[in-house]
Design a protein around this motif. Structure first.
Motif, PDB file in Angstrom:
ATOM      1  N   VAL A 179      52.535 -32.279  11.583  1.00 41.59           N
ATOM      2  CA  VAL A 179      51.642 -33.561  11.639  1.00 41.59           C
ATOM      3  C   VAL A 179      50.740 -33.518  10.905  1.00 41.59           C
ATOM      4  CG1 VAL A 179      50.458 -34.825  13.498  1.00 41.59           C
ATOM      5  CG2 VAL A 179      52.545 -33.514  14.243  1.00 41.59           C
ATOM      6  N   PHE A 180      49.834 -32.455  10.696  1.00 40.55           N
ATOM      7  CA  PHE A 180      48.675 -32.566   9.591  1.00 40.55           C
ATOM      8  C   PHE A 180      49.233 -32.360   8.127  1.00 40.55           C
ATOM      9  CE2 PHE A 180      45.904 -29.785   7.335  1.00 40.55           C
ATOM     10  CZ  PHE A 180      44.801 -30.308   6.980  1.00 40.55           C
ATOM     11  N   ARG A 181      50.217 -31.561   8.081  1.00 35.93           N
ATOM     12  CA  ARG A 181      50.548 -31.190   6.527  1.00 35.93           C
ATOM     13  C   ARG A 181      51.319 -32.606   6.125  1.00 35.93           C
ATOM     14  NH1 ARG A 181      53.661 -26.957   9.090  1.00 35.93           N
ATOM     15  NH2 ARG A 181      52.751 -24.869   8.671  1.00 35.93           N
ATOM     16  N   ARG A 182      52.089 -33.317   7.028  1.00 34.15           N
ATOM     17  CA  ARG A 182      52.690 -34.364   6.365  1.00 34.15           C
ATOM     18  C   ARG A 182      52.149 -35.791   6.919  1.00 34.15           C
ATOM     19  NH1 ARG A 182      58.934 -31.980   7.244  1.00 34.15           N
ATOM     20  NH2 ARG A 182      58.568 -29.993   6.382  1.00 34.15           N
ATOM     21  N   ASP A 183      50.959 -35.714   7.287  1.00 35.98           N
ATOM     22  CA  ASP A 183      50.199 -37.082   7.722  1.00 35.98           C
ATOM     23  C   ASP A 183      50.812 -37.864   8.690  1.00 35.98           C
ATOM     24  OD1 ASP A 183      47.816 -36.384   6.250  1.00 35.98           O
ATOM     25  OD2 ASP A 183      48.835 -37.297   4.389  1.00 35.98           O
ATOM     26  N   LEU A 184      51.512 -37.030   9.955  1.00 35.52           N
ATOM     27  CA  LEU A 184      52.253 -37.807  10.704  1.00 35.52           C
ATOM     28  C   LEU A 184      51.497 -38.570  11.799  1.00 35.52           C
ATOM     29  CD1 LEU A 184      55.350 -35.376  10.756  1.00 35.52           C
ATOM     30  CD2 LEU A 184      54.976 -37.695   9.386  1.00 35.52           C
ATOM     31  N   GLY A 185      50.157 -38.395  11.991  1.00 43.44           N
ATOM     32  CA  GLY A 185      49.539 -38.843  13.279  1.00 43.44           C
ATOM     33  C   GLY A 185      48.517 -37.745  13.710  1.00 43.44           C
ATOM     34  N   ASN A 186      48.057 -37.764  14.983  1.00 40.06           N
ATOM     35  CA  ASN A 186      47.045 -37.119  15.359  1.00 40.06           C
ATOM     36  C   ASN A 186      47.330 -35.722  15.824  1.00 40.06           C
ATOM     37  OD1 ASN A 186      44.968 -36.046  17.290  1.00 40.06           O
ATOM     38  ND2 ASN A 186      44.201 -38.248  17.660  1.00 40.06           N
ATOM     39  N   LEU A 187      46.656 -34.713  15.158  1.00 44.00           N
ATOM     40  CA  LEU A 187      47.407 -33.354  15.333  1.00 44.00           C
ATOM     41  C   LEU A 187      47.028 -32.962  16.717  1.00 44.00           C
ATOM     42  CD1 LEU A 187      48.572 -31.060  13.763  1.00 44.00           C
ATOM     43  CD2 LEU A 187      46.498 -30.182  13.541  1.00 44.00           C
ATOM     44  N   SER A 188      45.540 -33.067  17.316  1.00 38.19           N
ATOM     45  CA  SER A 188      45.166 -32.668  18.576  1.00 38.19           C
ATOM     46  C   SER A 188      46.223 -33.033  19.602  1.00 38.19           C
ATOM     47  CB  SER A 188      43.652 -33.260  18.946  1.00 38.19           C
ATOM     48  OG  SER A 188      42.816 -32.437  18.546  1.00 38.19           O
ATOM     49  N   PHE A 238      48.906 -25.993   2.569  1.00 41.76           N
ATOM     50  CA  PHE A 238      49.197 -25.908   1.265  1.00 41.76           C
ATOM     51  C   PHE A 238      48.249 -24.945   0.479  1.00 41.76           C
ATOM     52  CE2 PHE A 238      50.286 -30.274   2.414  1.00 41.76           C
ATOM     53  CZ  PHE A 238      51.720 -30.132   2.613  1.00 41.76           C
ATOM     54  N   ASN A 239      47.940 -23.703   1.180  1.00 39.97           N
ATOM     55  CA  ASN A 239      47.160 -22.616   0.779  1.00 39.97           C
ATOM     56  C   ASN A 239      45.620 -23.164   0.706  1.00 39.97           C
ATOM     57  OD1 ASN A 239      46.726 -20.104   0.051  1.00 39.97           O
ATOM     58  ND2 ASN A 239      47.578 -20.209  -1.966  1.00 39.97           N
ATOM     59  N   ALA A 240      45.322 -24.201   1.464  1.00 39.95           N
ATOM     60  CA  ALA A 240      44.060 -24.488   1.737  1.00 39.95           C
ATOM     61  C   ALA A 240      43.717 -25.646   0.794  1.00 39.95           C
ATOM     62  CB  ALA A 240      42.932 -23.339   1.744  1.00 39.95           C
ATOM     63  N   GLU A 241      44.725 -26.193  -0.083  1.00 41.17           N
ATOM     64  CA  GLU A 241      44.424 -27.228  -0.701  1.00 41.17           C
ATOM     65  C   GLU A 241      44.150 -28.534   0.262  1.00 41.17           C
ATOM     66  OE1 GLU A 241      47.391 -28.055  -3.724  1.00 41.17           O
ATOM     67  OE2 GLU A 241      47.334 -25.882  -4.240  1.00 41.17           O
ATOM     68  N   LYS A 242      44.543 -28.592   1.194  1.00 43.79           N
ATOM     69  CA  LYS A 242      44.283 -29.778   2.131  1.00 43.79           C
ATOM     70  C   LYS A 242      43.637 -29.149   3.341  1.00 43.79           C
ATOM     71  CE  LYS A 242      47.084 -32.943   4.966  1.00 43.79           C
ATOM     72  NZ  LYS A 242      47.230 -34.371   4.621  1.00 43.79           N
ATOM     73  N   ARG A 243      42.624 -29.894   3.796  1.00 42.61           N
ATOM     74  CA  ARG A 243      41.815 -29.205   4.771  1.00 42.61           C
ATOM     75  C   ARG A 243      41.038 -30.373   5.532  1.00 42.61           C
ATOM     76  NH1 ARG A 243      38.093 -25.053   3.324  1.00 42.61           N
ATOM     77  NH2 ARG A 243      39.304 -24.369   1.563  1.00 42.61           N
ATOM     78  N   ASP A 244      40.656 -30.118   6.803  1.00 43.85           N
ATOM     79  CA  ASP A 244      40.150 -30.982   7.762  1.00 43.85           C
ATOM     80  C   ASP A 244      39.562 -30.412   8.773  1.00 43.85           C
ATOM     81  OD1 ASP A 244      39.202 -33.539   8.417  1.00 43.85           O
ATOM     82  OD2 ASP A 244      41.138 -34.540   8.695  1.00 43.85           O
TER      83      ASP A 244
END
Ligand code: UDP
Length: 253
Positions: free
Chosen positions: A217-226, A35-41
Motif C-alpha cells: 500500500v505504501f510501496r505502490r501508493d495504494l492508499g492509507n497504510l495505517s 526500495f532500500n530506503a529511497e522512498k520514506r515517510d
C-alpha cells in the motif's frame, strides 16, 4: 530512571539494552521505507500496530513450539526480546507469485506457486539485499548446512501457522520474510525466529476483494497504510489498548 543505552537503530525499529543480560527492548517506530530506503515517510500509528501484530504472531508461534525471540510486550511501542546473534539472511517464503519473483522470473502476480518456495537474501543494504543460493551461504560461512536445514524447517512452520491464521480471517498469505537468530545456551545453540512479523514484512491480500493489506500500500501508493494494518489487526482481534478488546479473532466465511 537511568537513560537507556541504544544498541542499534534500523529503518523501522530501535533496539535498547534490556533490563537483564541476554535481553533487549525492541521499539517500533512509525517510519516506513521502501526500495532500500529511497522512498520514506512517517505513518502515524504504524509502530503501535506492528508492535501488537508482531506480539500476536510471535506469541502464537511460541505457543505451538516454534521458538522466537519474543518474551513479552512492555507498552504501546516496545517489547522485551531475547538478544540473539542475527544470521545475515532475509528468509522469504512465497505461496503466490508477487514482487521480486514475478519480475525476476516473469510470473504474473497472483499466480499460485506449485509449493511454498523458500529463498535467501543476503542482508546488506549497500548491496540492496541480493538473492543468494545455499552455495553462497555455505561458502561464505553465513550459516552451516545444519543451520539451513533448521531455518527452512522454521520458515515452513511459520508459513503453515500464518497461512492458517490468515485464511481464518479472510486473508491470503502471499509471501513473508523472517529473520533468524542464534541463541547460545551453554555448549549448545539454537535458532529462533527474530526481528518482527507484521504487515511490513508480509504480503496480505483480502481473499474476496484482492485488496492489499500490507506494505505494498505504501510501496505502490495504494492508499492509507495505517488503515490497512488496522484492518488486519481488527480482523485478528488485536486492537490498540484504548479500544474495546476482542479476545477471539472474527472468523470470516
Ligand atoms: N521483504 C521484507 N524486507 C525486505 C524485502 C522483502 O520484509 O527487505 C518482504 C516483503 O514485504 C514481501 C517478501 O519479503 O512480503 C518478498 O519480497 P520481494 O522479494 O518480493 O521483494 P519486494 O517486491 O518487496 O522488493
Amino acid at each position: 530512571m537511568a537513560r537507556r543505552t541504544k544498541v542499534y537503530e534500523g529503518k523501522a525499529k530501535i533496539l535498547y539494552e534490556g533490563p537483564e543480560p541476554g535481553t533487549l527492548i525492541q521499539y517500533f517506530k512509525d517510519d516506513a521505507t521502501a526500495f532500500n530506503a529511497e522512498k520514506r515517510d512517517v505513518i502515524e500509528g504504524k509502530g503501535v500496530l506492528n508492535n501488537r501484530l508482531s506480539e500476536y504472531f510471535m506469541t502464537g508461534l511460541n505457543n505451538i513450539g516454534v521458538p522466537t525471540h519474543f518474551i513479552r510486550r512492555l507498552n504501546m511501542r516496545e517489547q522485551l526480546i531475547r538478544a540473539v546473534e542475527i544470521i545475515p539472511l532475509e528468509v522469504v517464503v512465497r505461496n503466490i507469485a508477487a514482487g521480486s519473483i514475478s519480475k525476476r522470473l516473469g510470473i504474473e502476480e497472483g499466480t499460485p506457486l506449485p509449493r511454498p518456495i523458500v529463498e535467501f537474501y543476503y542482508k546488506n543494504d549497500a548491496l540492496g539485499d541480493p538473492l543468494v543460493s545455499e552455495e553462497h551461504i555455505l561458502a561464505f560461512g553465513w550459516a552451516t548446512h545444519q543451520d539451513l536445514d533448521d531455518i527452512v524447517a522454521l520458515a515452513l512452520r511459520v508459513n503453515d501457522f500464518l497461512s492458517g491464521i490468515m485464511t481464518g480471517v479472510g486473508i491470503k498469505l502471499v509471501d513473508f520474510k523472517i529473520e533468524v537468530g542464534r541463541i547460545y545456551e551453554g555448549d549448545f545453540q539454537r535458532l529462533v525466529v527474530a526481528d518482527e512479523i507484521s504487515p511490513d514484512s508480509c504480503r496480505l491480500w483480502d481473499i474476496k476483494t484482492g485488496r492489499k493489506l500490507d506494505k505494498d500500500v505504501f510501496r505502490r501508493d495504494l492508499g492509507n497504510l495505517s488503515e490497512a494494518y488496522a484492518e488486519v489487526a481488527r480482523r485478528l482481534g488485536v486492537m490498540p489498548s484504548n479500544a474495546t478488546p476482542i479476545t477471539k479473532p472474527k472468523l470470516m466465511n
